[in-house]
Design an enzyme around this catalytic site. Structure first.
Site, short mmCIF file in Angstrom:
data_model
loop_
_atom_site.label_atom_id
_atom_site.label_comp_id
_atom_site.label_asym_id
_atom_site.label_seq_id
_atom_site.Cartn_x
_atom_site.Cartn_y
_atom_site.Cartn_z
N SER A 237 0.83 -1.21 0.00
CA SER A 237 0.00 0.00 0.00
C SER A 237 0.86 1.26 0.00
O SER A 237 2.02 1.24 0.44
CB SER A 237 -0.91 -0.01 1.23
OG SER A 237 -1.85 1.03 1.14
N GLN A 259 -1.05 4.74 6.05
CA GLN A 259 -0.55 3.72 5.13
C GLN A 259 0.63 2.98 5.70
O GLN A 259 0.77 1.77 5.52
CB GLN A 259 -0.17 4.36 3.79
CG GLN A 259 -1.33 4.95 3.04
CD GLN A 259 -2.49 3.99 2.90
OE1 GLN A 259 -2.40 2.98 2.22
NE2 GLN A 259 -3.59 4.29 3.56
N HIS A 262 0.05 -0.26 7.63
CA HIS A 262 -0.37 -1.48 6.92
C HIS A 262 0.71 -2.54 7.02
O HIS A 262 0.45 -3.67 7.45
CB HIS A 262 -0.65 -1.18 5.45
CG HIS A 262 -2.06 -0.81 5.17
ND1 HIS A 262 -3.11 -1.67 5.36
CD2 HIS A 262 -2.61 0.34 4.71
CE1 HIS A 262 -4.24 -1.08 5.03
NE2 HIS A 262 -3.97 0.15 4.63
N GLU A 327 -0.96 5.08 -5.47
CA GLU A 327 -2.22 4.37 -5.25
C GLU A 327 -3.27 5.33 -4.71
O GLU A 327 -4.38 5.44 -5.24
CB GLU A 327 -1.99 3.23 -4.26
CG GLU A 327 -3.24 2.47 -3.88
CD GLU A 327 -3.00 1.48 -2.75
OE1 GLU A 327 -3.85 0.60 -2.56
OE2 GLU A 327 -1.97 1.59 -2.05
N HIS A 328 -2.94 6.01 -3.62
CA HIS A 328 -3.82 7.05 -3.04
C HIS A 328 -3.12 8.40 -3.16
O HIS A 328 -1.92 8.50 -2.88
CB HIS A 328 -4.06 6.80 -1.54
CG HIS A 328 -4.55 5.42 -1.23
ND1 HIS A 328 -3.70 4.41 -0.80
CD2 HIS A 328 -5.80 4.89 -1.25
CE1 HIS A 328 -4.42 3.31 -0.58
NE2 HIS A 328 -5.68 3.56 -0.85
N GLU A 415 -4.43 -9.08 -48.43
CA GLU A 415 -3.79 -9.85 -47.36
C GLU A 415 -3.58 -11.31 -47.75
O GLU A 415 -3.01 -12.08 -46.97
CB GLU A 415 -4.62 -9.77 -46.08
CG GLU A 415 -4.62 -8.38 -45.45
CD GLU A 415 -5.29 -8.35 -44.07
OE1 GLU A 415 -5.95 -9.34 -43.70
OE2 GLU A 415 -5.12 -7.33 -43.39
N HIS A 420 -11.62 -15.46 -47.17
CA HIS A 420 -12.22 -14.25 -46.61
C HIS A 420 -12.87 -13.42 -47.73
O HIS A 420 -14.01 -12.97 -47.63
CB HIS A 420 -11.16 -13.38 -45.90
CG HIS A 420 -10.80 -13.85 -44.53
ND1 HIS A 420 -10.15 -15.04 -44.29
CD2 HIS A 420 -10.98 -13.27 -43.30
CE1 HIS A 420 -9.94 -15.18 -43.00
NE2 HIS A 420 -10.44 -14.11 -42.38
#
Length: 429
Positions: A237, A259, A262, A327-328, A415, A420
Site C-alpha cells: 500500500s 498507510q 499497513h 495508489e492514493h 492480405e 475471406h
C-alpha cells in the site's frame, strides 16, 4: 526516510529509489509458487490440506473443514456490536450506490441501410475473491470486492481467505453474511489463487480472480492469468500527499502513517513547496508514532520507505507526483479542485483538507482496491467492469453489405486471404 529538496545534489538518486518502490522480486518466489500451483492442479483438495497444515498451522480433517458454514457467518453477524453493524450497513449501501453508477450498458446503432452495430455487455459466470487474513483481516476488502461483482450480476461468487490456527475473523464472517455470500473457504496464499483458477473437489474454477495479497498471492495471480482473468498485480500500500502551507501538519502526518501501519513495505510520500510544512510534518510523524499500537510496523515503513520532498513550487510538485503515480493521492490545499485537471496518474484522488485517505478505505463509496507501485499509469481501481465482458454486435442487410463489401473483399485479397474475400463476394450483387 528520504528528506530532500529538488535542488539537492542527490535528488535524482533519491527520486529514482521512490520510483522503484513497487518492484517485487517475483522471480525469487516464482519457483515456490509454481510448485504450489502444480500441486493444486494435480492433487486438488489433498494439496490444499497439506498447504493449510504447512502455512496456517491447522489440519483439515475432511473436505467439509475447508468451507465456512452459512450458520457460522449468520451467528457472527448477529453477535457483532450494533454500532459496528450499522457502520457496515452504511458502508455497504454507499459502496453499492457508487458502483451501480459504473455499470456499463449494452447499445445498438442502426444505419440507414439497415446495418446494425452494437455492443452486448454481460457479467462473467463466476468470480473468485481473495481476502487477506494474515497479519490482519479486512472486512472492508470483502465489501469492496463482493459488491461490484454483485452489481455486475455475477451468479457464482467464491471467497477464499486464510484462517491461521483455524480461527476465522468474526467480523469478516459477519460481512460475508451481510453481503449474502455463501461460498467461503478457509484457504489462503498461492494455494487459494490456484484453487480458484483450476478448481478442486471443493472449490470451483472461476472466470475472474480479484483481491489484494502478499507477494505469493501476487505472483500466483500473474502465473494463472490467461487461464482466468485478474484485476491487477497489487503490491504494498502507498499514499502520496500534495500540500501547501494551508495544510495542517498534524493531519498530514497521521495520514501518511495511515498507510505506514499497513506493513513495513508500505510507502508514504509528501511533496510540498513549503519547507516549513515539511519540517512540521516530519516532527509530527514522530509525535504520532508514539501513540500507535502498530508503532513498530509504521516506524519501519516510514524510516525505510517514507519520503518528504520540498519543491520550488506546486507545478513541480505535481509533475513529480504524476511520475510516482500513487495508489492514493491526497491534495491538501484550499483550492484542491483547481489542481485536479493537472493530475494524470493516481488510483484514487482525495481533495481538500477534510478528505483523509481513510474515508475512502471504508465508507466513501469508491473502491479501495487500487493500482500500486506506479501502475496507476495504466490500471484503474477495481470496479463493476472487472466482472463484465463485452461482445460486439454486427448485423448487415443485403443493401448494407453491397455498399461496403467490395472494399472489404479488396482488403482481404491484398492480405492473401482468398476465403475471406470470397465469403464476402458471394453475397454481393
Amino acid at each position: 526516510m528520504i528528506f530532500t529538496t529538488t535542488s539537492s545534489a542527490s535528488f535524482d538518486d533519491d527520486f529514482n529509489e521512490l520510483l522503484q518502490r513497487g518492484k517485487m522480486d517475483i522471480a525469487q518466489v516464482s519457483a515456490i509458487v509454481g510448485k504450489i500451483i502444480d500441486e493444486i492442479k494435480s492433487d486438488k483438495n489433498d494439496a490444499l490440506k497439506q498447504h493449510i497444515s504447512k502455512f496456517d498451522n491447522w489440519i483439515p480433517k475432511s473436505d467439509e473443514d475447508l468451507k465456512i458454514s452459512s450458520a457460522s457467518m449468520q451467528k457472527a453477524y448477529e453477535n457483532i456490536d450494533k454500532n459496528l453493524k450499522d457502520a457496515l450497513h452504511l458502508a455497504y449501501d454507499r459502496i453499492k450506490t457508487y458502483h451501480e453508477k459504473q455499470k456499463p450498458k449494452s447499445w445498438f446503432d442502426t444505419e440507414d441501410n439497415g446495418t446494425i452495430l452494437g455492443q452486448k455487455v454481460t457479467p462473467v459466470d463466476s468470480a473468485g475473491l481473495y481476502i487477506p487474513g494474515g497479519k490482519a483481516a479486512y472486512p472492508s476488502s470483502l465489501l469492496m470486492n463482493v459488491i461490484p461483482a454483485q452489481v455486475a450480476g455475477v451468479e457464482k461468487i467464491v471467497v477464499c481467505t486464510p484462517t491461521p490456527d483455524n480461527e476465522p475473523n468474526e467480523l469478516l464472517l459477519a460481512a460475508c453474511h451481510l453481503c449474502g455470500v455463501s461460498e467461503v473457504y478457509k484457504v489462503g496464499g498461492a494455494s487459494a489463487i490456484a484453487a480458484m483458477a483450476y478448481g478442486t473437489q471443493s472449490i470451483p474454477k472461476v472466470d475472474v480472480i480479484t483481491g489484494p495479497g502478499n507477494i505469493f498471492v501476487a505472483t500466483a495471480k500473474k502465473m494463472v492469468f490467461g487461464d482466468v482473468n485478474i484485476d491487477m498485480i497489487a503490491g504494498p500500500s502507498e499514499i502520496g500527499v500534495l500540500a501547501d502551507e494551508s495544510a495542517n501538519a498534524s493531519h498530514l502526518a497521521i495520514d501518511l502513517l495511515s498507510q505506514a501501519e499497513h506493513d513495513e513495505m508500505a510507502s508514504s510520500i509528501l511533496i510540498t513547496p513549503s519547507q516549513k510544512l515539511a519540517d512540521e510534518v516530519k516532527e509530527e510523524i514522530q509525535n504520532w508514532l508514539k501513540k500507535l499500537p502498530r508503532e513498530e510496523i509504521a516506524r519501519k515503513s516510514i524510516e525505510t520507505r517514507g519520503a518528504i520532498i520540498v519543491t520550488k513550487d506546486m507545478d513541480e510538485a505535481i509533475k513529480l507526483m504524476n511520475e510516482i503515480a500513487p495508489e492514493h493521492l491526497e491534495i491538501a490545499t484550499d483550492n484542491a479542485f483547481e489542481f485536479l485537471p493537472l493530475i494524470k496518474h493516481a488510483g484514487a484522488i482525495f481533495l481538500g483538507h477534510y478528505t483523509p485517505e481513510a474515508i475512502g478505505d471504508y465508507v466513501a463509496g469508491p473502491n479501495h482496491t487500487l493500482p500500486t507501485g506506479g501502475t496507476a499509469k495504466f490500471y484503474s481501481p477495481l470496479g463493476v467492469e472487472n466482472f463484465m465482458k463485452k461482445s460486439s454486435i454486427i448485423s448487415f442487410s443485403k443493401k448494407g453489405i453491397n455498399e461496403i463489401g467490395k472494399e472489404c473483399a479488396l482488403i482481404a485479397n491484398t492480405e492473401g486471404l482468398t476465403a475471406h474475400e470470397q465469403s464476402v463476394r458471394v453475397r454481393l450483387d
